[in-house]
Design a protein around this motif. Structure first.
Motif, short mmCIF file in Angstrom:
data_model
loop_
_atom_site.label_atom_id
_atom_site.label_comp_id
_atom_site.label_asym_id
_atom_site.label_seq_id
_atom_site.Cartn_x
_atom_site.Cartn_y
_atom_site.Cartn_z
N MET A 153 0.81 -1.21 0.00
CA MET A 153 0.00 0.00 0.00
C MET A 153 0.84 1.27 0.00
O MET A 153 0.66 2.16 0.81
N HIS A 154 1.81 1.35 -0.90
CA HIS A 154 2.58 2.59 -0.99
C HIS A 154 1.98 3.49 -2.08
O HIS A 154 1.41 3.01 -3.06
N ILE A 188 -6.78 3.83 -2.18
CA ILE A 188 -8.10 4.17 -2.72
C ILE A 188 -8.70 2.96 -3.44
O ILE A 188 -9.89 2.65 -3.31
N LEU A 189 -7.88 2.26 -4.18
CA LEU A 189 -8.32 1.05 -4.88
C LEU A 189 -8.88 0.04 -3.89
O LEU A 189 -9.97 -0.53 -4.10
N GLY A 247 -4.94 -7.01 -0.42
CA GLY A 247 -3.93 -6.16 0.20
C GLY A 247 -2.59 -6.85 0.39
O GLY A 247 -2.36 -7.95 -0.12
N PRO A 248 -1.70 -6.24 1.16
CA PRO A 248 -0.33 -6.73 1.31
C PRO A 248 -0.22 -8.08 2.01
O PRO A 248 0.79 -8.76 1.86
N LYS A 274 -0.40 2.82 -9.95
CA LYS A 274 0.92 3.33 -9.57
C LYS A 274 1.07 3.29 -8.06
O LYS A 274 0.09 3.33 -7.31
N GLY A 275 2.32 3.18 -7.62
CA GLY A 275 2.63 3.25 -6.20
C GLY A 275 3.32 4.57 -5.92
O GLY A 275 2.85 5.63 -6.33
#
Length: 205
Positions: free
Chosen positions: A50-51, A57-58, A73-74, A99-100
């Motif tokens: 989540m960077h 937001i996704l 998620g991660p 994008k991150g």
């Protein structure tokens, strides 16, 4: 590089975007390929850290919200050489590439390797080899503000158009593959050609 920095220094028509890839030295094309379209039951897949501002937001809109959308998620991430990450890509029609911290991401190349149509979510991304390849023919680009409409946008794409895009993903795949010894039209040659193309273009200006 951060996206704001890229916006300041990137000159369209002069600079080029290089694909971000992981190169396996022993077998660069290992695991390349995917399931047939008939064996891709997942509409869209994403799993990652989540960077950056876009990925949270996704997940806010889509994590565990819809059975057709495998947005994870991660905790899932841990790619691994034979992990479930690759299998999910091979089982998905669309692979979400948000994008991150950076505008670019190896996820775009991974989608192409596993014959999954890339869905690129970034407002400031000049795609690799955009001076040579027509990305609209084999990918979907979505504005960051349209994340809440992600499924709606994907479902609006006809089956015929999706099949055409997926076939073209398989066709352009060779341009993003790295080999221990360069092969005609592979990633090595595409990088050189893209630089040469822009060099010739700027000499004519």
């Amino acid at each position: 590089m951060r996206s704001t920095y890229l916006r300041e220094i990137f000159k369209v028509g002069k600079d080029i975007t290089l694909p971000e890839v992981y190169v396996r030295v022993k077998n660069p094309v290992a695991y390349v390929g995917g399931k047939p379209v008939s064996q891709r039951p997942i509409l869209a897949f994403f799993a990652g850290q989540m960077h950056g501002k876009v990925r949270p937001i996704l997940l806010k809109y889509w994590e565990n919200k819809d059975p057709d959308m495998k947005i994870l998620g991660p905790k899932f991430y841990g790619i691994g050489k034979k992990g479930p990450y690759i299998e999910y890509m091979k089982l998905s029609k669309y692979c979400i590439c948000p994008k991150g911290y950076e505008v670019n991401s190896p996820r775009v190349m991974e989608a192409i390797y596993f014959e999954c149509v890339p869905v690129i979510i970034s407002d400031n991304f000049v795609l690799p080899f955009d001076n040579i390849l027509n990305w609209k023919a084999f990918s979907v680009v979505i504005l960051e503000r349209d994340i809440p409409r992600l499924k709606e946008i994907l479902l609006s794409i006809s089956e015929k158009r999706y099949l055409t895009m997926q076939a073209r993903v398989k066709r352009v795949q060779k341009h993003f593959l790295w080999h221990n010894k360069p092969v005609k039209y592979d990633l090595f040659h595409m990088i050189l050609h893209s630089i040469w193309h822009n060099r010739i273009h700027n000499m004519r200006l």
